[in-house]
Design a protein around this motif. Structure first.
Motif, short mmCIF file in Angstrom:
data_model
loop_
_atom_site.label_atom_id
_atom_site.label_comp_id
_atom_site.label_asym_id
_atom_site.label_seq_id
_atom_site.Cartn_x
_atom_site.Cartn_y
_atom_site.Cartn_z
N GLN A 151 2.05 1.65 -3.90
CA GLN A 151 1.23 2.96 -3.86
C GLN A 151 0.90 3.90 -4.04
O GLN A 151 1.10 4.83 -4.83
CB GLN A 151 -0.04 1.82 -4.42
CG GLN A 151 0.01 0.22 -4.77
CD GLN A 151 -0.97 -0.80 -4.48
OE1 GLN A 151 -2.12 -0.12 -3.72
NE2 GLN A 151 -1.26 -1.75 -5.20
N ARG A 193 0.67 -0.68 0.15
CA ARG A 193 0.21 0.15 0.06
C ARG A 193 1.17 1.12 -0.72
O ARG A 193 0.56 2.26 -0.86
CB ARG A 193 -0.87 -0.27 1.19
CG ARG A 193 -1.66 -0.97 1.46
CD ARG A 193 -2.88 -0.65 0.00
NE ARG A 193 -3.79 -2.02 -0.09
CZ ARG A 193 -3.95 -3.25 -0.86
NH1 ARG A 193 -2.66 -2.94 -1.61
NH2 ARG A 193 -4.67 -3.87 -0.20
N VAL A 227 -5.65 -5.73 -6.73
CA VAL A 227 -5.65 -5.19 -7.58
C VAL A 227 -7.03 -5.71 -8.81
O VAL A 227 -7.91 -4.41 -9.76
CB VAL A 227 -4.26 -4.93 -8.65
CG1 VAL A 227 -4.66 -4.06 -10.18
CG2 VAL A 227 -3.65 -3.84 -8.06
N CYS A 231 3.85 1.56 -10.38
CA CYS A 231 3.12 1.62 -10.18
C CYS A 231 2.83 1.38 -8.75
O CYS A 231 1.38 1.02 -8.11
CB CYS A 231 1.59 2.26 -10.70
SG CYS A 231 2.29 3.96 -11.43
N GLY A 232 3.38 -0.01 -9.11
CA GLY A 232 2.89 -1.60 -8.03
C GLY A 232 1.54 -2.16 -7.89
O GLY A 232 0.99 -2.78 -7.07
N LEU A 233 1.02 -1.97 -8.93
CA LEU A 233 0.34 -2.49 -10.23
C LEU A 233 0.15 -4.16 -10.24
O LEU A 233 -0.82 -5.14 -10.08
CB LEU A 233 -0.58 -2.00 -10.54
CG LEU A 233 -1.04 -0.30 -11.02
CD1 LEU A 233 -1.51 0.07 -12.00
CD2 LEU A 233 -2.41 -0.91 -9.44
N LEU A 257 -4.77 5.52 -10.07
CA LEU A 257 -3.83 4.68 -10.59
C LEU A 257 -3.22 5.09 -12.12
O LEU A 257 -3.02 5.65 -12.54
CB LEU A 257 -2.53 4.00 -9.86
CG LEU A 257 -2.03 4.42 -8.60
CD1 LEU A 257 -1.52 2.88 -8.05
CD2 LEU A 257 -1.22 5.15 -8.45
N ALA A 285 -6.25 1.34 -7.09
CA ALA A 285 -5.47 1.29 -8.39
C ALA A 285 -6.82 2.12 -9.91
O ALA A 285 -5.56 2.03 -10.73
CB ALA A 285 -5.88 -0.28 -8.94
#
Length: 833
Positions: free
Chosen positions: A289, A286, A409, A393-395, A346, A343
């Motif tokens: 993101q 978290r 996500v 983006c950490g997705l 982003l 998500a």
């Protein structure tokens, strides 16, 4: 840039490069545009246990016992350089684009040191943490610390969607050099028992007895297992240490957020990050993101364009120069709800290619296609850079050698409407992967690396398959048909089985019988390799039946060969089971043999002929066949005999009817011939060589007895002493056929000259040599008790079917009714029904 004319800017200097490459003449380019010959089917031959398997993508795989000359040598272990190459291939690819700064592992030092100590003592350990807790990152660091602990080094395995057998075979191929060789279970256990390595197994999905089996098979290995709390725990007697990984502290979360943003947080951002820590329970994902959200906010506040004309971010300004921009309050901080589920926000600020990649990932069940496939799927030549955007983006998060959507996500994107066209996206991906997997330049190993994405497309399209339109082909069937041989050749047999089952179901829904037969054949071969003989028999019989309906001779032959191998391994003959399209062994013998108890009515019970007569031998089933068949063989023989008897009744009735209704000859030859002629047949007289009794009148005088002549014009029956038969001018029927029931039968004539019924003699095992079937109807008068007036001679057997008296004359009848059984006549066990 022109690929044929290389400019100086390509080499970093002006004009001193090599001369431009000359274009070939136009005539030499003509053959490139001509019709190319179709590529040959790619067949791969490998050894599976003691079988030699030839993967044939056209007619189905062929399997046989591996000859000794084709047996591979004992596998040898990989060298250190080869192990390093295998470890590099097991990691996910580096995303294209500018390198992203590696985030430090904060507040995990104690867990790291404890895991290294346990592995150094040879103790297997399970690291349990929720998704997004940084478990994979910690396992990578521990693996680096343990690289020199074991003789076989560190082996990385992925447990996502894998079973215990899959992991054992993966461990074998990661340590041993055994190309195109898949050992059987016993041989596999013997090899992995000699492996001494630190096995890093992330995303484990099973526990309990399956985990115990994996650990017992590898006593010289120390396992570092990574799993989520919902995975079953190891059994109580398993020697596995448990290490729990929780969330970060508030201060560690803020430090991680500052590293992700690349600058110091403001007071508002620190307060915002504190609320996020409380909401996310300190999960590091978290904060990664959230750092991406703050970087996007900085770009918007700086007035820079988020996306250039090609849909790719421009280079971000250095971290130390961000303060030079006028940071106003025109872009507020994201709300707490948006930060907890970031998500959709982003994704809305990413390039169009990145958003299209997210849609494809949702359509494939969370599997992100490899970056090399993104340009073809998205339709953008720069779409491979989308993977770098998503990773920054950490997705997405690494899983084995590929990427998947990060935890939470998929649900967030589905709520935002990214999965509205999931079926269309899966269909496009299936069409692309079908073309790619079937290309000759693509090796089976590369197809196996993309197995999860291909199987995800099959899982989406398989249940919704419908019969295609004219001239079209089902996308799911085509993908399974193309990918399954590659999975088999690449030794990824769990993916092979899943592709075959999905393809069989899709082919059934699409109504494609030929493809359904192929998938059943492959499933039978796979079951045979695995030692599941009952399943192999069922799948192969189904395939043979379908291919027999299609008249597919080559496929049927391949199926019969595999089925014969199943019968050889199981020790059960093929004929004992209801084999589709298979001829029952000894079918001719069983059809000609009568059951032990005989055949019931409507067949009449026949009297046993006298001892001088020829007795038909009844063939009985061989003891070996009866022993093999048991009750099933006996029931089958009874059914075959009953069916043959019913067929015989129908045939005889048809013959009688046709003969009685269509014979217009006044004096048919069949009425002049008896049913039991002598074996010696004359050629110069009208008696057909039949032996005549010397004294038919009851004495030994040697006179030729009078024989009935043809009826006269008035229909009366006369006698004549002349042995030559007299032709009747009127051509009236024989008196034995026209005598009325009220007229008693003549007792002055021997019973041997009376015409017996056509059905009075059963078919024997010898073919008939002298008598055609007659059109005489069966007798309808019961036998009389009046004894004959003359004794038949002892030199020739009687042809009468009744032992109580002469055969009475029968009235003329044109009906094909079944013959009545003669009462009082004992049945003979040697008579064939």
């Amino acid at each position: 840039m022109d690929p044929d004319n290389q400019g100086p800017e390509e080499y970093g200097h002006d004009g001193d490069g090599p001369a431009p490459r000359q274009r070939p003449p136009r005539e030499s380019l003509t053959p490139d545009f001509a019709q190319h010959a179709p590529a040959l089917a790619r067949t791969v031959q490998l050894v599976a246990g003691d079988f030699l398997l030839t993967v044939n993508p056209v007619d189905g795989s062929e399997i046989e016992v591996c000859p000794p000359t084709a047996r591979p040598a004992r596998p040898v272990k990989l060298t250190a350089a080869e192990r390093a190459e295998a470890e590099r291939a097991a990691r996910p690819p580096v995303p294209p684009g500018p390198p992203q700064p590696a985030l430090p592992l904060l507040a995990r030092q104690d867990e790291r040191e404890r895991l290294v100590r346990l592995l150094a003592r040879g103790r297997s350990t399970r690291l349990t943490g929720p998704a997004g807790s940084g478990r994979t990152r910690l396992l990578d660091l521990v693996a680096e610390d343990c690289s020199d602990l074991a003789p076989d080094g560190v082996v990385r395995l992925n447990g996502f969607g894998r079973t215990s057998d899959d992991l054992l075979y993966g461990l074998f191929h990661a340590v041993y050099s055994a190309p195109l060789h898949r050992p059987d279970r016993d041989e596999l256990l013997g090899h992995v028992r000699e492996i001494g390595a630190v096995v890093v197994l992330d995303d484990l999905e099973f526990g309990g007895a399956a985990l115990d089996e994996l650990l017992q098979a590898t006593p010289e290995c120390a396992f570092l297992l990574g799993a989520t709390p919902d995975v079953p725990a190891p059994s109580a007697h398993a020697a596995v240490e448990e290490v729990v990984l929780g969330g970060l502290e508030r201060a560690a979360g803020l430090d991680l957020l500052e590293h992700a943003v690349g600058r110091t947080l403001t007071e508002d951002e620190s307060n915002w990050a504190g609320d996020l820590w409380f909401e996310s329970e300190g999960l590091p994902l978290r904060f990664v993101q959230a750092g991406a959200l703050l970087r996007q906010r900085d770009r918007l506040r700086a007035g820079t364009s988020a996306v250039d004309e090609f849909g790719v971010f421009e280079d971000a300004p250095p971290a130390d120069s961000v303060e030079t921009y006028d940071l106003g309050d025109d872009v507020p901080l994201p709300a707490l709800g948006e930060a907890a589920a970031p998500a959709p926000l982003l994704a809305s600020r990413l390039s169009a290619s990145a958003r299209a990649t997210l849609r494809f990932a949702l359509a494939l069940g969370g599997e992100v296609p490899h970056q090399a496939h993104l340009p073809a799927l998205v339709g953008d030549t720069h779409a491979d850079a989308a993977l770098g955007e998503l990773a920054a983006c950490g997705l997405v998060s690494p899983v084995g050698s590929r990427y998947r959507l990060a935890a939470g996500v998929p649900a967030q994107l589905e709520a935002a409407g990214y999965a509205d066209e999931a079926e269309a996206g899966a269909r496009s991906a299936a069409q692309h992967y079908s073309w790619w997997a079937g290309h000759p330049s693509v090796t089976p190993e590369r197809v196996c690396a993309e197995a999860d994405a291909l199987l995800a497309a099959l899982a989406v399209l398989g249940p919704v398959t419908r019969p295609p339109a004219e001239g079209e082909e089902s996308a799911a069937v085509h993908l399974a048909r193309t990918a399954a041989p590659a999975f088999a050749a690449g030794l990824h047999w769990s993916a092979w089985e899943r592709a075959l089952r999905s393809g069989a179901e899709a082919a059934r829904l699409a109504g494609d019988v030929a493809e359904e037969a192929y998938f059943h054949h492959e499933l039978g071969v796979l079951a045979l390799c695995a030692g599941q003989l009952d399943r192999a028999r069922a799948e192969l019989e189904a395939s043979i039946g379908l291919r027999g309906a299609l008249a597919d001779k080559r496929g049927t032959v391949a199926g019969r060969r595999a089925l014969a191998l199943v019968a050889d391994r199981s020790g059960t003959p093929i004929g004992l089971g209801p084999t589709a399209g298979e001829e029952v062994p000894d079918a001719r013998d069983e059809e000609s043999a009568s059951p032990p108890g005989g055949v019931p009515a409507p067949f009449p019970t026949l009297q046993q002929p006298p001892s001088p007569a020829l007795v038909t031998h009844r063939s009985s089933p061989a003891p070996s066949r009866a022993a093999r068949g048991g009750l099933k063989g006996l029931a089958r023989r009874n059914l075959v005999a009953a069916g043959a008897g019913a067929l015989l009744v129908a045939v005889l009735g048809t013959v009688v009817t046709l003969g009685a209704t269509s014979d217009n000859d006044k004096n048919p030859p069949s009425g002049q011939v008896g049913v039991n002629p002598s074996a010696s047949q004359g050629v110069s007289d009208d008696s057909l060589g039949a032996d005549r009794p010397k004294n038919d009148g009851g004495g030994d005088t040697g006179e030729v007895p009078a024989r009935p002549t043809d009826p006269g014009p008035d229909g009366t029956l006369g006698t004549s002493d002349d042995p030559t038969p007299t032709a009747s001018p009127s051509g009236s029927p024989d008196p034995s056929d026209s005598a009325s029931p009220s007229r008693p039968p003549s007792t002055s004539k021997p019973p041997s000259t009376t015409e017996p019924p056509a059905t009075s003699k059963p078919p024997t095992s010898k073919p008939p040599t002298s008598k055609p079937p007659t059109s005489e109807p069966p007798t309808s008068q019961p036998p009389t008790s009046e004894p004959p007036t003359s004794q038949p001679p002892t030199t020739s057997p009687s042809t009468s079917d009744s032992a109580s008296g002469p055969a009475p004359s029968a009235p003329t009848s044109t009906t094909a009714s079944a013959p009545q059984s003669t009462t009082g006549a004992p049945s003979s066990p040697d008579t064939v029904i």
